[in-house]
Design an enzyme around this catalytic site. Structure first.
Site, PDB file in Angstrom:
ATOM      1  N   LEU A 124     -30.140  19.773  68.989  1.00  0.00           N
ATOM      2  CA  LEU A 124     -30.357  21.106  68.428  1.00  0.00           C
ATOM      3  C   LEU A 124     -31.101  21.996  69.436  1.00  0.00           C
ATOM      4  O   LEU A 124     -30.635  23.064  69.803  1.00  0.00           O
ATOM      5  CB  LEU A 124     -31.159  20.987  67.114  1.00  0.00           C
ATOM      6  CG  LEU A 124     -31.580  22.297  66.437  1.00  0.00           C
ATOM      7  CD1 LEU A 124     -30.367  23.103  65.983  1.00  0.00           C
ATOM      8  CD2 LEU A 124     -32.471  22.018  65.211  1.00  0.00           C
ATOM      9  N   SER A 131     -38.527  26.296  68.463  1.00  0.00           N
ATOM     10  CA  SER A 131     -38.933  26.562  67.081  1.00  0.00           C
ATOM     11  C   SER A 131     -37.954  27.517  66.403  1.00  0.00           C
ATOM     12  O   SER A 131     -37.663  27.382  65.218  1.00  0.00           O
ATOM     13  CB  SER A 131     -40.343  27.169  67.052  1.00  0.00           C
ATOM     14  OG  SER A 131     -41.291  26.170  67.371  1.00  0.00           O
ATOM     15  N   PHE A 155     -34.726  18.360  75.773  1.00  0.00           N
ATOM     16  CA  PHE A 155     -35.676  17.379  75.184  1.00  0.00           C
ATOM     17  C   PHE A 155     -35.021  16.569  74.067  1.00  0.00           C
ATOM     18  O   PHE A 155     -35.551  16.491  72.944  1.00  0.00           O
ATOM     19  CB  PHE A 155     -36.921  18.072  74.597  1.00  0.00           C
ATOM     20  CG  PHE A 155     -37.669  18.972  75.548  1.00  0.00           C
ATOM     21  CD1 PHE A 155     -37.778  18.665  76.890  1.00  0.00           C
ATOM     22  CD2 PHE A 155     -38.318  20.117  75.082  1.00  0.00           C
ATOM     23  CE1 PHE A 155     -38.486  19.493  77.765  1.00  0.00           C
ATOM     24  CE2 PHE A 155     -39.026  20.946  75.940  1.00  0.00           C
ATOM     25  CZ  PHE A 155     -39.115  20.638  77.288  1.00  0.00           C
ATOM     26  N   ILE A 156     -33.890  15.976  74.334  1.00  0.00           N
ATOM     27  CA  ILE A 156     -33.158  15.274  73.282  1.00  0.00           C
ATOM     28  C   ILE A 156     -33.564  13.791  73.235  1.00  0.00           C
ATOM     29  O   ILE A 156     -33.288  13.026  74.167  1.00  0.00           O
ATOM     30  CB  ILE A 156     -31.626  15.428  73.479  1.00  0.00           C
ATOM     31  CG1 ILE A 156     -31.250  16.924  73.578  1.00  0.00           C
ATOM     32  CG2 ILE A 156     -30.866  14.728  72.351  1.00  0.00           C
ATOM     33  CD1 ILE A 156     -31.661  17.791  72.392  1.00  0.00           C
ATOM     34  N   GLU A 364     -39.589  17.655  65.531  1.00  0.00           N
ATOM     35  CA  GLU A 364     -39.063  17.868  64.172  1.00  0.00           C
ATOM     36  C   GLU A 364     -39.811  19.018  63.468  1.00  0.00           C
ATOM     37  O   GLU A 364     -40.007  19.019  62.256  1.00  0.00           O
ATOM     38  CB  GLU A 364     -39.048  16.568  63.361  1.00  0.00           C
ATOM     39  CG  GLU A 364     -38.181  15.511  64.076  1.00  0.00           C
ATOM     40  CD  GLU A 364     -37.615  14.414  63.204  1.00  0.00           C
ATOM     41  OE1 GLU A 364     -37.529  14.588  61.980  1.00  0.00           O
ATOM     42  OE2 GLU A 364     -37.237  13.375  63.771  1.00  0.00           O
TER      43      GLU A 364
HETATM   44  N1  COS Z   1     -32.262  23.086  53.486  1.00  0.00           N
HETATM   45  C1  COS Z   1     -31.082  23.745  53.330  1.00  0.00           C
HETATM   46  N2  COS Z   1     -30.875  24.998  53.805  1.00  0.00           N
HETATM   47  C2  COS Z   1     -31.894  25.599  54.457  1.00  0.00           C
HETATM   48  C3  COS Z   1     -33.135  24.973  54.628  1.00  0.00           C
HETATM   49  C4  COS Z   1     -33.305  23.676  54.118  1.00  0.00           C
HETATM   50  N3  COS Z   1     -34.462  23.020  54.254  1.00  0.00           N
HETATM   51  N4  COS Z   1     -33.947  25.804  55.316  1.00  0.00           N
HETATM   52  C5  COS Z   1     -33.247  26.913  55.542  1.00  0.00           C
HETATM   53  N5  COS Z   1     -32.003  26.773  55.013  1.00  0.00           N
HETATM   54  C6  COS Z   1     -30.934  27.791  55.010  1.00  0.00           C
HETATM   55  C7  COS Z   1     -31.415  29.065  54.339  1.00  0.00           C
HETATM   56  O1  COS Z   1     -31.212  29.002  52.954  1.00  0.00           O
HETATM   57  C8  COS Z   1     -30.553  30.093  55.002  1.00  0.00           C
HETATM   58  O2  COS Z   1     -29.280  30.051  54.409  1.00  0.00           O
HETATM   59  P1  COS Z   1     -28.392  31.384  54.211  1.00  0.00           P
HETATM   60  O3  COS Z   1     -28.005  31.826  55.567  1.00  0.00           O
HETATM   61  O4  COS Z   1     -27.241  30.917  53.408  1.00  0.00           O
HETATM   62  O5  COS Z   1     -29.263  32.370  53.513  1.00  0.00           O
HETATM   63  C9  COS Z   1     -30.414  29.594  56.428  1.00  0.00           C
HETATM   64  O6  COS Z   1     -30.649  28.171  56.359  1.00  0.00           O
HETATM   65  C10 COS Z   1     -31.384  30.210  57.381  1.00  0.00           C
HETATM   66  O7  COS Z   1     -32.696  29.972  56.915  1.00  0.00           O
HETATM   67  P2  COS Z   1     -33.930  30.832  57.399  1.00  0.00           P
HETATM   68  O8  COS Z   1     -33.617  32.291  57.190  1.00  0.00           O
HETATM   69  O9  COS Z   1     -35.146  30.311  56.756  1.00  0.00           O
HETATM   70  O10 COS Z   1     -33.916  30.537  58.974  1.00  0.00           O
HETATM   71  P3  COS Z   1     -34.870  30.990  60.125  1.00  0.00           P
HETATM   72  O11 COS Z   1     -34.070  31.343  61.294  1.00  0.00           O
HETATM   73  O12 COS Z   1     -35.861  31.990  59.642  1.00  0.00           O
HETATM   74  O13 COS Z   1     -35.618  29.609  60.562  1.00  0.00           O
HETATM   75  C11 COS Z   1     -37.153  27.795  60.509  1.00  0.00           C
HETATM   76  C12 COS Z   1     -36.270  28.811  59.740  1.00  0.00           C
HETATM   77  C13 COS Z   1     -38.206  28.469  61.372  1.00  0.00           C
HETATM   78  C14 COS Z   1     -37.830  27.016  59.410  1.00  0.00           C
HETATM   79  C15 COS Z   1     -36.261  26.864  61.354  1.00  0.00           C
HETATM   80  O14 COS Z   1     -35.738  27.565  62.470  1.00  0.00           O
HETATM   81  C16 COS Z   1     -36.961  25.616  61.826  1.00  0.00           C
HETATM   82  O15 COS Z   1     -37.122  24.663  61.079  1.00  0.00           O
HETATM   83  N6  COS Z   1     -37.388  25.577  63.104  1.00  0.00           N
HETATM   84  C17 COS Z   1     -37.908  24.391  63.709  1.00  0.00           C
HETATM   85  C18 COS Z   1     -36.817  23.611  64.314  1.00  0.00           C
HETATM   86  C19 COS Z   1     -37.203  22.204  64.568  1.00  0.00           C
HETATM   87  O16 COS Z   1     -37.740  21.517  63.731  1.00  0.00           O
HETATM   88  N7  COS Z   1     -36.877  21.765  65.767  1.00  0.00           N
HETATM   89  C20 COS Z   1     -37.087  20.432  66.135  1.00  0.00           C
HETATM   90  C21 COS Z   1     -35.845  19.947  66.753  1.00  0.00           C
HETATM   91  S1  COS Z   1     -35.399  18.362  66.299  1.00  0.00           S
HETATM   92  S2  COS Z   1     -36.675  17.178  67.167  1.00  0.00           S
END
Ligand code: COS
Length: 383
Positions: A124, A131, A155-156, A364
């Site tokens: 991802l 983030s 960083f996978i 994560e």
């Molecule tokens: N489960 C299901 N759907 C989800 C969800 C969840 N937990 N969280 C968000 N969604 C959906 C939303 O409902 C939205 O859907 P619609 O487009 O249909 O409205 C869509 O995903 C986008 O959600 P949101 O607007 O909240 O997205 P953002 O771009 O604002 O980002 C964060 C949200 C910041 C929470 C997200 O980018 C994130 O988790 N970032 C961290 C990434 C991460 O953990 N990286 C580590 C890599 S793996 S080691």
């Protein structure tokens, strides 16, 4: 599906014994050599650890969330690098497929992931999308019955060992946000896929991470997860909700290990004519660690049960990860403090855990991203 209580008990005892007898004795060797011995990997495969969460019909143990967090917690009693070896198959490397894959995709990959013959990785993060995961720039352009993938993933975890990559790429270039992203299942050996050099990390030696580069990689149309375009971001988020509970459970396990080591040391180590455990200032550190660890354990158990009951746990999984990973950071810091000079030198292994646990607050989803998820959920509900 939940295991019957006797089978679960046996599994937890097996994991406990394996951690105690096979893994703990080689922690420092793995830390120094940055490599888990082949025979240990083979044993982890034969004990079914790669398939803990893969449904039974595809050859796994099919643990539910409550069971998974119990296993993860026990695996936390040793160096986190061991869990990382099969961690992607249990979590982020397999769950896009388990949660949103087609029946055909599941049959193709999950049985081999369950045995560990196939190792999965979750691609991802990118150089410009950490983030802000929805900012994925990697492209997937449809050309006849294939998608052409171009971009770099950063960083996978487990990529150096991976066979199957779950790759998030933009299928709709006109949509810059989350709604233009799709998930693909890409064989690591496909032409155009190359691995960067493994990074030297602060901790968790034995677990490996590198970049993955995609240059005109031809991914067949049936590699699109679930056969649906532009829903990949939601898949990623669902996978991460689950992964965040798993990391929380590991954090609880590591904290338990560090508290046990600290207590033992404090009862043995004498200063001013008595064991340092008799001093109230040392007792305060032990008590704070024990209390916070207990709180995190209760949170994880509650959240896992709610997920099993079908609740949306996005916000409480974020609460668990925020609290449990910050908690283990504090516990590791106190463990160094209780051990004093012995905590800072390599021989006791405490400094290694101190470095290892730092990652939990980052991958994560950072602690700050968890705070964002929690607060946004509060505001949404209040509206
Ligand atoms: N489960 C299901 N759907 C989800 C969800 C969840 N937990 N969280 C968000 N969604 C959906 C939303 O409902 C939205 O859907 P619609 O487009 O249909 O409205 C869509 O995903 C986008 O959600 P949101 O607007 O909240 O997205 P953002 O771009 O604002 O980002 C964060 C949200 C910041 C929470 C997200 O980018 C994130 O988790 N970032 C961290 C990434 C991460 O953990 N990286 C580590 C890599 S793996 S080691």
């Amino acid at each position: 599906m939940a295991l019957d209580p006797e089978t679960l008990k046996q599994l937890l005892e097996t994991v406990d014994r394996f951690v105690d007898q096979q893994l703990r004795p080689i922690e420092s060797e793995v830390g120094e050599q940055d490599r888990i011995p082949d025979d240990i990997i083979a044993q982890m495969k034969s004990l079914g650890f790669y398939g803990l969460t893969i449904p039974e019909e595809y050859g796994g143990l099919g643990l539910n969330m409550s069971e998974e967090v119990e296993v993860a917690r026990i695996f936390g009693h040793t160096s986190p690098a061991f869990r990382s070896a099969f961690g992607t198959n249990v979590g982020i490397g397999s769950q896009s497929l388990v949660i949103d894959g087609t029946e055909d995709q599941k049959r193709r990959y999950l049985p081999k992931m369950a045995t560990g013959e196939i190792v999965g990785s979750f691609c991802l993060t990118e150089p410009e999308a950490g983030s802000d995961a929805a900012a994925v720039r990697m492209t997937a352009k449809k050309a006849g019955d294939v998608y052409i993938l171009n971009g770099t993933k950063r960083f996978i975890t487990n990529a150096p060992q991976a066979d199957l990559l779950t790759v998030f790429a933009r299928t709709n270039p006109d949509e810059k946000g989350s709604r233009g992203v799709s998930a693909f299942l890409v064989d690591r050996h496909t032409e155009g896929v190359s691995m960067g050099k493994p990074y030297n990390k602060m901790g968790q030696q034995g677990a490996h991470v590198c970049d993955v580069i995609f240059e005109d990689v031809r991914a067949p149309a049936d590699s699109l997860v679930g056969g649906k375009e532009n829903v990949g971001f939601r898949t990623a988020m669902k996978v991460l909700d689950k992964g965040r509970l798993h990391i929380s459970a590991i954090s609880v396990g590591v904290a338990e290990r560090l508290i046990a080591d600290s207590l033992r040391y404090a009862m043995e180590r004498k200063q001013f004519g008595q064991p340092i455990a008799e001093f109230q200032l040392v007792q305060a550190m032990l008590a704070d660690s024990q209390t916070e660890c207990y709180a995190a354990r209760c949170m994880v158990k509650d959240a896992a049960g709610r997920r099993d009951a079908g609740e949306n746990v996005a916000a409480i999984a974020a609460s668990c990860k925020l609290f449990a990973t910050e908690m283990v950071g504090r516990v590791a810091d106190r463990a160094v403090q209780i051990h004093g000079g012995a905590g800072y030198i390599e021989d006791y292994g405490i400094e290694r855990f101190y470095r290892d646990v730092r990652l939990f607050r980052i991958y994560e989803g950072t602690s700050q991203i968890q705070q964002t998820v929690i607060a946004r959920d509060m505001i949404r509900r209040a509206k």
